[in-house]
Design an enzyme around this catalytic site. Structure first.
Site, PDB file in Angstrom:
ATOM      1  CE  LYS A  35       0.562  -2.635   0.205  1.00  0.00           C
ATOM      2  NZ  LYS A  35       0.297  -2.401  -1.208  1.00  0.00           N
ATOM      3  CD  GLN A  43       0.145   0.779  -3.544  1.00  0.00           C
ATOM      4  OE1 GLN A  43       0.888   0.141  -2.803  1.00  0.00           O
ATOM      5  NE2 GLN A  43      -1.147   0.538  -3.626  1.00  0.00           N
ATOM      6  CG  ASP A  60       1.469  -6.689  -5.347  1.00  0.00           C
ATOM      7  OD1 ASP A  60       1.062  -6.960  -4.194  1.00  0.00           O
ATOM      8  OD2 ASP A  60       1.563  -5.530  -5.785  1.00  0.00           O
TER       9      ASP A  60
END
Ligand code: NAP
Length: 285
Positions: free
Chosen positions: A57, A101, A124
């Site tokens: 990422k 994460q 997200d």
């Protein structure tokens, strides 16, 4: 010998197009605002798979001309310590996107952490606010993998209006948001799950079949209507390597188009994360 009649939907190529578009738009954003969008990532513990995802990422952010900052916390970090950091990043004017994460260590409730993310920086798309906006039909930041599925269908030119769409899986991360997005695109949507009776028969209704299950090769040719478009979100590690939730070879003989695993939905997730980070930065100007 298998005959692949279906067109392969090339997620790598579509993702590259999205990333190129984002890169150009980031450059324009920088010219207009004098700054570049910034993504903050947080990882708790040293799970090797998570480390690789995060590294990818950051690399993608750099290639898109965006800034990224990483926070790596000890595996013993308490929920309160993580909530404190997430709150701090929410108040930080230099941060546009926040990504925590998952999975998190057992002492931390992931729902509490996700709920603490500033919805305007929730790249997200998992906060209750963004899930609610999506359910309401007025999407804010949309989860990356479902957004990637829609981008693949758009790129493929699939006409979703009135189409029968069947989504297998009802997770908050993939199945439910994909179903909401398909509904917003005017498809007639059926959502299947582990209690669905006669899964193949239900799937056979689909003009567009999306599999997001996590069971290797669950859906065979008996679950696919001839001429259907099949999007396989599954990423299953088996002794024979990575495979999807769709039994690729037999299904490719009946489907009109299909995503391979790997190289289908997978590359779209990072591309849409970049698009979300840019969207979050724009919305804050
Ligand atoms: P999840 O949270 O485990 O949800 C799986 C869903 O599948 C659940 O709704 C479950 O039903 C349903 N299910 C399980 N077994 C079933 C069966 N035999 N028949 C019908 N439905 C069944 O998984 P997820 O996070 O949505 O992920 C799904 C897959 O996508 C995984 O392979 C994951 O690795 C992959 N994935 C890929 C990406 C990417 O970037 N390509 C991103 C995210 C996820 P119940 O609700 O009834 O339990």
């Amino acid at each position: 010998m298998s005959t692949i009649a279906a067109r392969l939907i090339d997620g790598k190529a579509v993702a590259a197009k999205v990333r190129e578009r984002v890169r150009a738009e980031v450059a324009a954003f920088e010219r207009e605002s004098g700054r570049v969008p910034a993504l903050a990532t947080v990882i708790v513990g040293a799970d090797p798979a998570s480390q690789i995802y995060i590294a990818n990422k950051h690399k993608a952010c750099g290639e898109a001309g965006m800034r990224s900052v990483h926070h790596e916390l000890d595996v013993e970090t308490t929920e309160n310590e993580l909530l404190e950091l997430v709150g701090q990043l929410g108040r930080d004017e230099q941060v546009d996107g926040i990504l925590v994460q998952l999975p998190l260590p057992p002492q931390i409730d992931p729902d509490a952490v996700v709920a603490a993310i500033d919805p305007g920086k929730d790249v997200d798309g998992l906060t209750p606010t963004n899930a609610g906006l999506l359910a309401h039909g007025t999407p804010g930041l949309v989860p990356c993998t479902p957004a990637g599925v829609m981008e693949l269908l758009r790129d493929e030119g699939v006409d979703l209006k009135g189409a029968e769409a069947v989504v297998v899986g009802r997770s908050k991360l993939v199945g439910v948001p994909v179903a909401r997005l398909l509904l917003s695109a005017n498809a007639t949507v059926t959502v299947c799950h582990s209690r669905t009776r006669d899964l193949p028969a239900t799937c056979r209704r689909a003009d567009v079949l999306v599999a997001a299950v996590g069971v290797p090769r669950l859906l065979g040719a008996d679950a696919v209507k001839p001429g259907a478009v099949v999007i396989d979100v599954g990423m299953n590690r088996t002794d024979d390597g990575l495979c999807g939730d769709v039994d690729f070879d037999p299904v490719a003989e009946v489907a009109a188009a299909i995503t391979p695993v790997p190289g289908g939905v997978g590359p779209m997730t990072i591309a849409m994360l970049l698009a979300n980070t840019l969207a979050a930065a724009r919305a804050r100007v």
